[in-house]
Design an enzyme around this catalytic site. Structure first.
Site, PDB file in Angstrom:
ATOM      1  CG  ASP A  67      -1.862  -1.115   1.346  1.00 45.36           C
ATOM      2  OD1 ASP A  67      -1.590  -2.177   0.760  1.00 45.36           O
ATOM      3  OD2 ASP A  67      -2.881  -0.954   2.040  1.00 45.36           O
ATOM      4  CG  ASP A 100      -5.337  -0.285  -0.791  1.00 43.64           C
ATOM      5  OD1 ASP A 100      -6.173  -0.582  -1.672  1.00 43.64           O
ATOM      6  OD2 ASP A 100      -5.525  -0.531   0.417  1.00 43.64           O
ATOM      7  CG  ASN A 158      -9.278  -2.599   0.156  1.00 42.67           C
ATOM      8  OD1 ASN A 158      -8.046  -2.498   0.124  1.00 42.67           O
ATOM      9  ND2 ASN A 158      -9.978  -2.163   1.189  1.00 42.67           N
ATOM     10  CG  HIS A 159      -8.550   2.012  -0.135  1.00 43.50           C
ATOM     11  ND1 HIS A 159      -9.157   3.053   0.534  1.00 43.50           N
ATOM     12  CD2 HIS A 159      -8.295   1.075   0.806  1.00 43.50           C
ATOM     13  CE1 HIS A 159      -9.255   2.760   1.818  1.00 43.50           C
ATOM     14  NE2 HIS A 159      -8.739   1.572   2.010  1.00 43.50           N
ATOM     15  CG  HIS A 201      -3.371   3.881   1.644  1.00 40.88           C
ATOM     16  ND1 HIS A 201      -4.638   3.879   1.101  1.00 40.88           N
ATOM     17  CD2 HIS A 201      -3.220   2.675   2.251  1.00 40.88           C
ATOM     18  CE1 HIS A 201      -5.232   2.718   1.375  1.00 40.88           C
ATOM     19  NE2 HIS A 201      -4.386   1.971   2.058  1.00 40.88           N
ATOM     20  CG  HIS A 237      -4.863  -4.952  -1.964  1.00 37.96           C
ATOM     21  ND1 HIS A 237      -3.853  -4.059  -1.685  1.00 37.96           N
ATOM     22  CD2 HIS A 237      -5.835  -4.711  -1.044  1.00 37.96           C
ATOM     23  CE1 HIS A 237      -4.216  -3.299  -0.662  1.00 37.96           C
ATOM     24  NE2 HIS A 237      -5.414  -3.676  -0.257  1.00 37.96           N
ATOM     25  CG  HIS A 257      -5.971  -5.809   2.559  1.00 38.30           C
ATOM     26  ND1 HIS A 257      -6.701  -4.661   2.337  1.00 38.30           N
ATOM     27  CD2 HIS A 257      -6.861  -6.740   3.006  1.00 38.30           C
ATOM     28  CE1 HIS A 257      -7.982  -4.908   2.636  1.00 38.30           C
ATOM     29  NE2 HIS A 257      -8.094  -6.149   3.045  1.00 38.30           N
TER      30      HIS A 257
END
EC number: 3.1.3.16
Length: 309
Positions: free
Chosen positions: A57, A85, A117-118, A59, A167, A241
């Site tokens: 990730d 992500d 998932n984002h 982010h 992920h 994740h």
């Protein structure tokens, strides 16, 4: 500027993005169209050759992505595989995801970007990316270009037939990589089912399948990981994740590794980040890194919930 992105345009955009300067709305549209063309040819289980550096990730922590490239090597000198992500939570989701997509379009053989998932319309409306697009562009068009593009991202990757990257984790609906290859991925991440599980599941100390506290996906035990790896001739499942304090964490008797590449996550968790380097013979080594020095974060009121850390 026509709807065609030349190599010269791309190089100029990448240079601009490296300075954390966003592209125009029209440039983003052109970039996303080109990226769709490229990603539509990739598989649900995208084949990747070693050597490659695997990342978790990010982010929207743009300055930490710069640090990642400083530690791991610039693209395209180093081959990269990102496990999703790219957006939400950090202050620079726009610049972060635009840069990664621009690198993909410019150096398609050198960088693989998977879906997290984002990378979803629903999640980005809650956790920051939608609001950031609105703030930086004055409308939701750029959010729409990117979330439409996210439907094209491969769900998983397979490094040299042995290391399976994704992920989230495994799914009770999926026994083999062929099951994954057969999925229709060109859609919003569903609330349940195999595609959802690949992006949402987590390994767990308990055996078997369990209900996930996240409200999507499952937890899976060591017995599940071992069976999946044996059935599919794999040596390792590499996933992201979950925040892990050292940046990487082995579990399930080294059948699974978690990699997290956002240091001091949410600018407050105090964790290290890591990358997994796979060399020509698939030997792995981990590089850990701390946050990039910060020159004043923007003072943005944070209204995003703290759930799903």
């Amino acid at each position: 500027m026509e709807d065609k992105a030349t190599t010269k345009d791309l190089d100029q955009w990448i240079e601009q993005l490296n300075e954390c300067n966003q592209l125009t709305e029209t440039q983003v549209r052109t970039l996303c169209d080109k990226a769709k063309e490229i990603l539509s040819k990739e598989s649900n289980v995208q084949e990747v050759k070693c050597p490659v550096t695997v990342c978790g990730d990010v982010h929207g922590q743009f300055h930490d992505l710069m640090e990642l490239f400083r530690i791991g090597g610039k693209s395209p000198d180093t081959n990269y595989l990102f496990m999703g992500d790219y957006v939400d939570r950090g202050y620079y989701s726009v610049e972060t995801v635009t840069l990664l997509v621009a690198l993909k379009v410019r150096y398609r053989e050198r960088i693989t970007i998977l879906r997290g998932n984002h990378e979803s319309r629903q999640i980005t409306q809650v956790y920051g990316f939608y609001d950031e697009c609105l703030r930086k562009y004055g409308n939701a068009n750029v959010w729409k270009y990117f979330t439409d593009l996210f439907d094209y991202l491969p769900l998983t990757a397979l490094v040299d037939g042995q290391i399976f990257c994704l992920h989230g984790g495994l799914s009770p609906s999926i026994d083999s990589l062929d099951h994954i290859r057969a999925l229709d991925r060109l859609q919003e991440v569903p609330h349940e089912g195999p595609m959802c599980d690949l992006l949402w599941s987590d390994p767990d100390d308990r055996g078997g399948w369990g209900i996930s506290p996240r409200g999507a996906g499952y937890t899976f035990g060591q017995d599940i990981s071992e069976t999946f790896n044996n059935t599919n001739g794999l040596t390792l499942v590499s996933r992201a994740h979950q925040l892990v304090m050292e940046g990487y964490n082995w579990c399930h008797d080294r059948n699974v590794v978690t990699i997290f590449s956002a240091p001091n996550y949410c600018y407050r968790c105090g964790n290290q980040a890591a990358l997994m380097e796979l060399d020509d013979s698939l030997k792995f080594s981990f590089l850990q890194f701390d946050p990039a020095p910060r020159r004043g974060e923007p003072h943005v009121t944070r209204r995003t919930p703290d759930y799903f850390l």
